[in-house]
Motif scaffolding. Structure first.
Motif, PDB file in Angstrom:
ATOM      1  N   ALA A 150       0.825  -1.202   0.000  1.00  0.00           N
ATOM      2  CA  ALA A 150       0.000   0.000   0.000  1.00  0.00           C
ATOM      3  C   ALA A 150       0.863   1.257   0.000  1.00  0.00           C
ATOM      4  O   ALA A 150       0.577   2.238  -0.703  1.00  0.00           O
ATOM      5  CB  ALA A 150      -0.926  -0.006   1.222  1.00  0.00           C
ATOM      6  N   GLY A 151       1.944   1.247   0.788  1.00  0.00           N
ATOM      7  CA  GLY A 151       2.824   2.410   0.837  1.00  0.00           C
ATOM      8  C   GLY A 151       3.445   2.741  -0.500  1.00  0.00           C
ATOM      9  O   GLY A 151       3.683   3.921  -0.809  1.00  0.00           O
ATOM     10  N   SER A 152       3.710   1.732  -1.311  1.00  0.00           N
ATOM     11  CA  SER A 152       4.287   1.962  -2.634  1.00  0.00           C
ATOM     12  C   SER A 152       3.302   2.683  -3.552  1.00  0.00           C
ATOM     13  O   SER A 152       3.704   3.504  -4.373  1.00  0.00           O
ATOM     14  CB  SER A 152       4.708   0.630  -3.265  1.00  0.00           C
ATOM     15  N   LEU A 153       2.022   2.372  -3.412  1.00  0.00           N
ATOM     16  CA  LEU A 153       1.009   3.051  -4.213  1.00  0.00           C
ATOM     17  C   LEU A 153       0.895   4.519  -3.818  1.00  0.00           C
ATOM     18  O   LEU A 153       0.767   5.400  -4.670  1.00  0.00           O
ATOM     19  CB  LEU A 153      -0.346   2.360  -4.038  1.00  0.00           C
ATOM     20  N   VAL A 154       0.953   4.788  -2.508  1.00  0.00           N
ATOM     21  CA  VAL A 154       0.900   6.170  -2.038  1.00  0.00           C
ATOM     22  C   VAL A 154       2.118   6.938  -2.536  1.00  0.00           C
ATOM     23  O   VAL A 154       2.006   8.065  -3.035  1.00  0.00           O
ATOM     24  CB  VAL A 154       0.834   6.213  -0.503  1.00  0.00           C
ATOM     25  N   LEU A 155       3.289   6.331  -2.432  1.00  0.00           N
ATOM     26  CA  LEU A 155       4.527   6.993  -2.855  1.00  0.00           C
ATOM     27  C   LEU A 155       4.546   7.243  -4.360  1.00  0.00           C
ATOM     28  O   LEU A 155       4.973   8.312  -4.819  1.00  0.00           O
ATOM     29  CB  LEU A 155       5.737   6.152  -2.456  1.00  0.00           C
ATOM     30  N   SER A 156       4.069   6.287  -5.147  1.00  0.00           N
ATOM     31  CA  SER A 156       4.094   6.445  -6.601  1.00  0.00           C
ATOM     32  C   SER A 156       3.223   7.606  -7.047  1.00  0.00           C
ATOM     33  O   SER A 156       3.586   8.358  -7.968  1.00  0.00           O
ATOM     34  CB  SER A 156       3.637   5.150  -7.292  1.00  0.00           C
ATOM     35  N   ALA A 157       2.080   7.797  -6.394  1.00  0.00           N
ATOM     36  CA  ALA A 157       1.199   8.916  -6.755  1.00  0.00           C
ATOM     37  C   ALA A 157       1.751  10.243  -6.251  1.00  0.00           C
ATOM     38  O   ALA A 157       1.791  11.235  -6.987  1.00  0.00           O
ATOM     39  CB  ALA A 157      -0.207   8.682  -6.186  1.00  0.00           C
ATOM     40  N   ALA A 158       2.187  10.273  -4.983  1.00  0.00           N
ATOM     41  CA  ALA A 158       2.683  11.523  -4.400  1.00  0.00           C
ATOM     42  C   ALA A 158       3.928  12.017  -5.110  1.00  0.00           C
ATOM     43  O   ALA A 158       4.067  13.223  -5.390  1.00  0.00           O
ATOM     44  CB  ALA A 158       2.970  11.325  -2.912  1.00  0.00           C
ATOM     45  N   ALA A 159       4.866  11.116  -5.416  1.00  0.00           N
ATOM     46  CA  ALA A 159       6.099  11.517  -6.089  1.00  0.00           C
ATOM     47  C   ALA A 159       5.873  11.733  -7.578  1.00  0.00           C
ATOM     48  O   ALA A 159       6.375  12.702  -8.164  1.00  0.00           O
ATOM     49  CB  ALA A 159       7.182  10.451  -5.873  1.00  0.00           C
ATOM     50  N   GLY A 160       5.109  10.823  -8.208  1.00  0.00           N
ATOM     51  CA  GLY A 160       4.890  10.931  -9.647  1.00  0.00           C
ATOM     52  C   GLY A 160       4.220  12.226 -10.041  1.00  0.00           C
ATOM     53  O   GLY A 160       4.619  12.893 -10.998  1.00  0.00           O
TER      54      GLY A 160
END
Length: 489
Positions: free
Chosen positions: A254-264
């Motif tokens: 789940a954290g990877s999905l949050v990071l991918s959107a926030a950073a992307g």
């Protein structure tokens, strides 16, 4: 955020086929997506020039200094897209579009309201993208053919420009998920490089003396600025986030999905919004430009016009790809019985008409744009509040119940409505609008009776909305795990 060679090969093979799946959940065996793919999708969707007038608004309207605007851009865009990433977790869990999963929360019939709002939001953003892209093509025609850049003087050419953009959109969005992911990734490098080139020349036009001479605005103005940026960036995408995440592998964290959107999304948005604020420090007119494409082009040397216009067109196109894809799925969720590709075409026709109005009929463009995002931010945030609160207890979704909108559905609840969700959503909208001002202060479209309070004055109506929606849903028993009777509240 890297992808393996195997994943790249699979994506390449899949890109040659049209996606035939509609809103039905993707079987777990067919979900092999990785967070790195979503990073590029969100990056591509946010490299359009619309970030520049948003940044200009922070300086010219909110009265912030450039350095305050940079901080506000970071908090507003990265923070709001972290919410987008959190909502996308539901897509990984259920393998279905966000508004389809929402049936489990609001009920088969109760979900109609949130779905309709989501569709209006998507169509609105697509109209903004199409209108701005048409301005870019009109400016390009001025260079190539010597025509006037004023749209109303060339209505036929304006319509042609709109059609070109819409056809380029359908060519990708109509083909579906695999093509969308592949195009977004590789096109990001091309149009991202063009944006960096153009940005470099725009930096040379900044009035650094004006930047240095500006006086800091109160903290309240910064808080209001965060609301403007959040509403204009992540909040508008929150109800579409699960649509693209439904192909993510069940093992993705789940954290990877949050990071991918926030950073992307955060990386390009912070850069573009910051640049827009710097430009507005010396020329505040950018924030109110009827044709922002032409206003920015005027700041560049003549030979940079073509690269700039191509970058503008490409960035808007990449944003529109994702928006139209999501709108097609939302149209199907609303109950319109057509194939997904035809739903995409239907949505494009609506935005075509809207773009003609804004370019050839309406007198202004960005004033209604800011009012539009302010008004829609409230019901979308209310949906996010209820939906994310529900995610705290719900780990799975019944695929059969999601597709059954009749009385036999496991998500029928009471007459097709889940009272705890619908009531919390509706109350949050009413309360949120009490604190909301939509449009410029000297001619607002709508002003709530509590807009002059501290929350309203600082643009925190959307925060109040989220708290009321999530808290109300929890208080009404929406997060309880137990009997079927409890689930019907």
């Amino acid at each position: 955020m890297a992808t393996t060679s195997t994943e790249t090969g699979v994506a390449a093979r899949a890109a040659g086929a049209m996606e035939t799946r509609g809103i039905e959940p993707v079987p777990a065996a067919e979900r092999a997506g990785r967070p790195g793919q979503l990073f590029w999708v969100w990056f591509a969707a946010n490299i359009s020039i619309l970030g520049l007038p948003l940044g200009a608004t922070l300086v010219a309207v909110q009265g912030l200094t450039v350095w305050q605007a940079v901080l506000v851009a970071a908090v507003g865009s990265v923070g709001s897209f972290a919410i987008v990433g959190a909502v996308s977790i539901a897509g990984r869990r259920g393998g279905a579009p966000g508004l389809t999963l929402s049936r489990a929360v609001f009920g088969a019939r109760g979900n109609i309201g949130p779905t309709a709002v989501s569709l209006i939001s998507r169509l609105g953003w697509e109209t903004v993208n199409t209108t701005t892209a048409a301005f870019a093509l009109l400016s390009l025609a001025t260079i190539l053919f010597g025509t006037s850049p004023t749209a109303k003087q060339h209505p036929v050419l304006t319509v042609v420009c709109i059609v070109v953009f819409e056809l380029c959109t359908v060519a990708v969005s109509g083909l579906g998920h695999a093509v969308l992911v592949a195009v977004q990734r590789w096109a990001t490098w091309v149009f991202g490089a063009l944006n960096l080139l153009v940005g470099g020349f725009l930096v040379a036009t900044i009035s650094w003396s004006s930047v240095a001479a500006a006086h800091p605005a109160p903290v309240g103005a910064m808080i209001a600025g965060v609301g403007v940026i959040a509403a204009g960036t992540g909040i508008g995408w929150a109800n579409a986030s699960a649509d693209i995440a439904r192909y993510q592998a069940p093992s993705v964290r789940a954290g990877s999905l949050v990071l991918s959107a926030a950073a992307g999304a955060g990386i390009p948005l912070v850069l573009l919004i910051s640049l827009g604020s710097m430009l507005a420090a010396g020329d505040p007119s950018l924030a109110a430009a009827g044709d922002p494409v032409a206003a920015i082009r005027a700041m560049l040397p003549g030979w940079m016009a073509v690269p700039y216009l191509l970058a503008a067109f490409g960035g808007l196109l990449l944003s529109n790809h994702l928006s139209v894809y999501s709108a097609g799925l939302t149209t199907l969720t609303l109950g319109i019985r057509v194939r997904r590709v035809y739903a995409v075409v239907l949505d494009v026709v609506v935005t075509f008409v809207g773009s003609i109005y804004f370019i050839l009929v309406a007198d202004g463009f960005y004033t209604p744009f800011i009012a539009f995002i302010s008004l829609l931010a409230v019901p979308i945030t209310a949906w996010v509040g209820v939906f994310t609160c529900d995610m705290l207890r719900r780990r799975t979704y019944d695929p059969d119940a999601l597709m059954d909108t009749g009385r036999s559905s496991g998500y029928w609840y009471r007459g097709g409505v889940r009272p705890s969700a619908v009531v919390a959503w509706a109350v949050a909208i009413v309360v949120g609008y009490l604190f909301t001002t939509a449009g410029p202060s000297d001619g607002a479209w709508f002003t709530g009776p509590l807009a002059d309070t501290w929350f309203g004055h600082n643009g925190l109506g959307w925060v109040v909305t989220f708290v009321i929606a999530a808290g109300g849903y929890a208080a009404l028993g929406g997060t309880r795990v137990g009997s079927a009777a409890a689930a019907r509240r």
